[in-house]
Design a protein around this motif. Structure first.
Motif, PDB file in Angstrom:
ATOM      1  N   VAL B 126      81.031  91.912  51.101  1.00  0.00           N
ATOM      2  CA  VAL B 126      79.745  91.302  50.760  1.00  0.00           C
ATOM      3  C   VAL B 126      78.734  91.602  51.860  1.00  0.00           C
ATOM      4  O   VAL B 126      79.082  91.669  53.040  1.00  0.00           O
ATOM      5  CB  VAL B 126      79.854  89.773  50.540  1.00  0.00           C
ATOM      6  N   ARG B 128      75.023  90.640  51.287  1.00  0.00           N
ATOM      7  CA  ARG B 128      73.742  89.956  51.083  1.00  0.00           C
ATOM      8  C   ARG B 128      73.291  89.177  52.316  1.00  0.00           C
ATOM      9  O   ARG B 128      72.129  89.227  52.724  1.00  0.00           O
ATOM     10  CB  ARG B 128      73.845  89.018  49.873  1.00  0.00           C
ATOM     11  N   HIS B 129      74.230  88.434  52.925  1.00  0.00           N
ATOM     12  CA  HIS B 129      73.864  87.604  54.071  1.00  0.00           C
ATOM     13  C   HIS B 129      73.487  88.453  55.286  1.00  0.00           C
ATOM     14  O   HIS B 129      72.662  88.067  56.097  1.00  0.00           O
ATOM     15  CB  HIS B 129      74.999  86.642  54.415  1.00  0.00           C
ATOM     16  N   VAL B 147      75.321  92.917  48.063  1.00  0.00           N
ATOM     17  CA  VAL B 147      76.408  92.355  47.267  1.00  0.00           C
ATOM     18  C   VAL B 147      76.701  90.917  47.677  1.00  0.00           C
ATOM     19  O   VAL B 147      76.855  90.627  48.863  1.00  0.00           O
ATOM     20  CB  VAL B 147      77.700  93.196  47.419  1.00  0.00           C
ATOM     21  N   SER B 148      76.766  90.032  46.696  1.00  0.00           N
ATOM     22  CA  SER B 148      77.328  88.705  46.913  1.00  0.00           C
ATOM     23  C   SER B 148      78.482  88.534  45.919  1.00  0.00           C
ATOM     24  O   SER B 148      78.629  89.331  45.002  1.00  0.00           O
ATOM     25  CB  SER B 148      76.274  87.604  46.744  1.00  0.00           C
ATOM     26  N   ALA B 149      79.316  87.513  46.125  1.00  0.00           N
ATOM     27  CA  ALA B 149      80.521  87.404  45.296  1.00  0.00           C
ATOM     28  C   ALA B 149      81.005  85.972  45.276  1.00  0.00           C
ATOM     29  O   ALA B 149      80.842  85.246  46.262  1.00  0.00           O
ATOM     30  CB  ALA B 149      81.620  88.306  45.856  1.00  0.00           C
ATOM     31  N   ILE B 169      73.865  79.438  40.296  1.00  0.00           N
ATOM     32  CA  ILE B 169      73.844  80.345  41.450  1.00  0.00           C
ATOM     33  C   ILE B 169      72.791  81.441  41.250  1.00  0.00           C
ATOM     34  O   ILE B 169      72.090  81.822  42.188  1.00  0.00           O
ATOM     35  CB  ILE B 169      75.248  80.924  41.697  1.00  0.00           C
ATOM     36  N   GLU B 172      69.339  80.259  42.114  1.00  0.00           N
ATOM     37  CA  GLU B 172      69.075  80.106  43.542  1.00  0.00           C
ATOM     38  C   GLU B 172      69.027  81.437  44.287  1.00  0.00           C
ATOM     39  O   GLU B 172      68.299  81.576  45.266  1.00  0.00           O
ATOM     40  CB  GLU B 172      70.168  79.232  44.197  1.00  0.00           C
TER      41      GLU B 172
ATOM     42  N   MET C 155      80.362  81.873  53.899  1.00  0.00           N
ATOM     43  CA  MET C 155      79.336  82.899  53.760  1.00  0.00           C
ATOM     44  C   MET C 155      79.897  84.311  53.959  1.00  0.00           C
ATOM     45  O   MET C 155      79.469  85.256  53.286  1.00  0.00           O
ATOM     46  CB  MET C 155      78.196  82.640  54.744  1.00  0.00           C
ATOM     47  N   GLY C 156      80.864  84.450  54.850  1.00  0.00           N
ATOM     48  CA  GLY C 156      81.468  85.764  55.057  1.00  0.00           C
ATOM     49  C   GLY C 156      82.229  86.270  53.836  1.00  0.00           C
ATOM     50  O   GLY C 156      82.508  87.458  53.707  1.00  0.00           O
ATOM     51  N   GLN C 157      82.578  85.361  52.931  1.00  0.00           N
ATOM     52  CA  GLN C 157      83.268  85.764  51.701  1.00  0.00           C
ATOM     53  C   GLN C 157      82.307  85.951  50.534  1.00  0.00           C
ATOM     54  O   GLN C 157      82.569  86.729  49.628  1.00  0.00           O
ATOM     55  CB  GLN C 157      84.295  84.685  51.302  1.00  0.00           C
ATOM     56  N   THR C 158      81.215  85.168  50.529  1.00  0.00           N
ATOM     57  CA  THR C 158      80.339  85.144  49.356  1.00  0.00           C
ATOM     58  C   THR C 158      79.019  85.883  49.569  1.00  0.00           C
ATOM     59  O   THR C 158      78.373  86.274  48.598  1.00  0.00           O
ATOM     60  CB  THR C 158      79.979  83.691  48.980  1.00  0.00           C
ATOM     61  N   GLY C 159      78.603  86.033  50.819  1.00  0.00           N
ATOM     62  CA  GLY C 159      77.280  86.599  51.083  1.00  0.00           C
ATOM     63  C   GLY C 159      76.152  85.615  50.795  1.00  0.00           C
ATOM     64  O   GLY C 159      74.979  85.975  50.860  1.00  0.00           O
ATOM     65  N   MET C 160      76.526  84.372  50.464  1.00  0.00           N
ATOM     66  CA  MET C 160      75.518  83.357  50.152  1.00  0.00           C
ATOM     67  C   MET C 160      75.704  82.149  51.070  1.00  0.00           C
ATOM     68  O   MET C 160      76.822  81.839  51.473  1.00  0.00           O
ATOM     69  CB  MET C 160      75.670  82.910  48.684  1.00  0.00           C
ATOM     70  N   GLU C 161      74.609  81.463  51.382  1.00  0.00           N
ATOM     71  CA  GLU C 161      74.722  80.175  52.054  1.00  0.00           C
ATOM     72  C   GLU C 161      75.421  79.196  51.117  1.00  0.00           C
ATOM     73  O   GLU C 161      75.113  79.148  49.919  1.00  0.00           O
ATOM     74  CB  GLU C 161      73.328  79.597  52.359  1.00  0.00           C
ATOM     75  N   GLU C 164      72.921  77.258  49.158  1.00  0.00           N
ATOM     76  CA  GLU C 164      72.351  77.905  47.974  1.00  0.00           C
ATOM     77  C   GLU C 164      73.256  77.688  46.762  1.00  0.00           C
ATOM     78  O   GLU C 164      72.790  77.345  45.666  1.00  0.00           O
ATOM     79  CB  GLU C 164      72.192  79.413  48.197  1.00  0.00           C
ATOM     80  N   ILE C 165      74.543  77.902  46.959  1.00  0.00           N
ATOM     81  CA  ILE C 165      75.495  77.754  45.849  1.00  0.00           C
ATOM     82  C   ILE C 165      75.485  76.315  45.339  1.00  0.00           C
ATOM     83  O   ILE C 165      75.412  76.070  44.132  1.00  0.00           O
ATOM     84  CB  ILE C 165      76.914  78.164  46.314  1.00  0.00           C
TER      85      ILE C 165
END
Lengths: 303, 303, 303, 303
Positions: B126, B128-129, B147-149, B169, B172, C155-161, C164-165
């Motif tokens: 991923v 995106r962050h 990429v986010s996941a 999701i 957001e 976040m390291g797995q999803t790329g999202m805060e 946010e989720i």
């Protein structure tokens, strides 16, 4: 009626005889039913060679405990099931419960339906090393049995026959009784993960859902062996053949036509395919826990 | 011929038509075969409502990649399979590969054949962050995609529809493309864990090996959706019905007799029973890795 | 006394003040002790900005439940601990227990000491989808609360805060209360996996054993937030600094010398190193189960 | 200088001597450094009783391979590290590589930092059963070594000494060489999960991160033993004592004051507490894979 497909359960071998109410020579079947907990205990005793041949199982006692509500009921239901398993283990183990016992969990931890044995061993309360360190007084004061346990893995993981590993360990640690725990194949979907078979005949070659295992029994290991098995899978071939042969019988096919058909199915690509419930991971963990509680109460803290 | 049993693979729906060489109106089938790597790519395009009705699938493109040697071959074989998946993903994703992409791994991590989606997400790279923190120059310099996941879990675990979670999701985090990864049911044992289906139609209600999922597609989510599915199980009912109906056809039964029989089987206790290979844990892990590599090369480091 | 090292427990922040028996302005500490079960409940109320500044924690209530025998005691001990957690959750949640509640398990399932949140969510009895399907009468008849749950990953797995989720999910599913479950860092080895902190202040930025999380609290999420945390690790820097500064105080060092030393340690290679007990896998599983039972009894089946 | 705290690495025992450039009598240290891959190989040879006493390790050869970038580098980096481990294994194993070899994975699979041995065995390519079935010609044609492997579990799981289990298996299966794989304790955080120690002295009593193991060496087992260890933890006591004693030395404390302090720390509640990196699960899996590849190339497919 020779199109029967192998089952590891003596009870199912018995059921496959059409004459339900006639005694097969050399085989005695008795049943008990616990109304409150809906647990059925069926005991098949194969008395002699005639019975062994008819049943295609060695002479000995086979106790089958069926608790069909186990996969759905709440956690409190583990206790009565575990109690009845322990009670029947005691019938086969007799005074050995107070002697040195080695629990062997057969099967492959990485393959869920084959992981029953390792999961049971994971939950065992082992005491042998404590007794060795603190002595017999400690054992007596805490009313402990003498239990050791191992999950040796399967031949594809170790390069060794399980029988070689177990023999070696017996020669070093001198248990008086071995309890072998393994996953079995059943004919019936309804028995998966809800049924326990106990027998004093050991595990015969070719049984279990893994193949090519050498026998683990009193003759090969030199000490008393009790086998505890739980059906966790149905062979895909079995279920297809069973369903179809029922249908063919109903619609008037001849036995040789049915046999021919089953023979053909067996040669299809269904080898190494198994039928399991979707919740197999959870179901195997649950029955493993129930079994380990029974073994703990029977051997680690014997009455 | 209405005794067909549901399959999640468009290719299998197409195969169930007897007239193999005749075009079904509204449906185009093309095939390529990679001799060296033994990988077959079949593309079914459902062009209009006629085709959709015949195939019982929505209008759109369905690409099936079959790599039958995947479960047995050595690790090097992952690369060509992953490359071909990536190449075909690119056909469906087009310029979206360089845009914000959300990978959604459907399914239940605790149920091995349903864990494909979560396993794939576990392996995603991923970004995106990172792009949010270090900016677009960083993205350009490292030639990263965005990429986010997420693996939201199934409704029985969350109490929420997957579509609710994903919609929230999206609102957001504003991805432009969603790739939904899920385990499927197949008709054919030979396709298990060796086949990947890509489609731009999303996941239709009732698909997947879990039930009751609301549709995830462009109409419901408001952005482009690509679904990537891998058959990991065959319904036990399917395999019995398929085997038997083949046999019955061969032996001259009438269609209505066969349909009647299949109907009866469906009402037996085979519900929620699945046929899987014994090495399902390993096989699902392997194809999950192959799929995640394809997604990573297509979206995290797009060409 | 500015060499204090961050702790996520308000109780430990309070303890670090030397004047144990003097009230810190703006902070109230009360204690109860359950003799029978050896469980201590300490409540720190930070009333105003003065207290918040002294404690370096937001204004609000912090309840700490210490059950030091939890890692060693037998399984029956889970019940009283779980009961006391539930009782104190009720104090913070009030009437919200009968309203829609979303349980969020923070942390990374793949990193044992950070897996508390996901493990707790794995054990949650979710009911929201059942109530949606069967209606409010069903809810009333079965005395159910309305519970949904999710483990979004880090976040390291999803790329999202995570924020946010969670915001997205709130906007779609409209819970009235969020309970955020997370692993914490403690100063004290003795509190690991035996202590639960409840607070109505949410999770502050930088808390938890993972970093860079945006705050999850009533202000950022728009609905009431309760945070439930369990210390599962001690920072390696903390333990070294604590041990040493105790020693230095005892042997007469000046405060500035001690501060200088702690400063030096912090710049060594001990970052991202944690102190855990050897049985961390088992200990985290156990307290996760205890916590999930408390949440289930408080929210899924409220009194 | 008697406040040294136990380390399982001979290299660290050697480093603890202040006179870095002076040879300790009876101990030879040589070093090689692979610039390209940043891998350092240090060989400590303890030649006689004098050296053994000074080092508090048995007479023999200890090879330490340090690959500090292993935890961060990409997957391609596994190959050179694995090659150098294999090359050094070959130095100790000599012609035994073509003989029957039993790989023993010590440690507890359920405790991540102690799971190295079981994880390595999970990845072993075992061949003994294949050679037994297909014969020596098959072995020669495929250039196979003869490898068997087992993870016996720890005494708390089995109730048996590991040495009892291994002795029993040796007596039944007659390997010529045993390779014992185990997790070690190190003094240095920087060596965790990036360092491999090879020795021909076996595993000494009290080594490893689990306790109370009886020695596994040529004397007790009757055949040649190579031990392969990887430091996965630092004792919490060690890290506190090391940090502090460095500081105390720097600030002019007397040796006896420092020793007294270390003694006090040892009696605190830090027993059974370990320092690990946060990513311990991933780091142990990675080095386990690297080690198993080295063992496979050295023994399963020897040159």
């Amino acid at each position: 009626m020779d199109y029967r497909i192998r089952t590891d359960l003596a009870l199912e071998a018995r059921e496959s005889f059409p004459e339900d109410d006639v005694e097969i020579k050399g085989v005695i079947l008795t049943e008990e039913f616990d109304e409150e907990n809906k647990i059925r205990v069926s005991t098949v005793v194969i008395k002699d060679e005639r019975g062994a041949k008819a049943m295609q199982k060695p002479i000995g006692t086979y106790i089958t405990i069926e608790a069909p509500e186990l996969t759905e009921a709440d956690e409190d239901y583990n206790q009565p099931v575990s109690d009845i398993i322990a009670e029947n283990l005691l019938k086969l183990a007799g005074d050995y419960t107070k002697d040195e016992v080695l629990i062997v969990g057969l099967g492959n931890r990485e393959v869920t339906p084959d992981a029953l044995g390792p999961y049971v061993v994971d939950n065992m309360f082992v005491t042998r090393h404590l007794i060795k360190e603190y002595g017999n007084e400690f054992k007596a004061r805490n009313r402990l049995g003498n239990v050791s346990a191992i999950s040796p893995g399967v031949m594809g993981q170790t390069g060794m026959e399980t029988s070689e590993i177990i023999k070696g360990i017996i020669d070093e640690t001198h248990p008086k009784l071995i309890v072998v725990v393994d996953a079995l194949a059943s004919r019936s979907i309804n028995r998966l993960n809800t049924t326990v078979q106990l027998t004093d005949t050991g595990i015969s070659p070719g049984s279990g859902i893994g193949n090519n295992r050498k026998a683990l029994n009193e003759e090969t290991l030199g000490i008393k062996v009790i086998a505890l098995g739980v059906p966790t899978v149905v062979d895909a071939v079995t279920i297809v053949a069973d369903t179809l042969s029922q249908y063919m019988e109903k619609t008037g096919f001849e036995e040789n036509e049915i046999n021919q058909f089953v023979y053909e199915i067996r040669n299809q690509a269904m080898n190494n395919m198994f039928v399991t419930p979707k919740n197999i991971d959870e179901a195997v963990k649950r029955i493993s826990y129930t079994v380990s509680e029974a073994l703990n109460s029977c051997f680690a803290q014997p009455v």
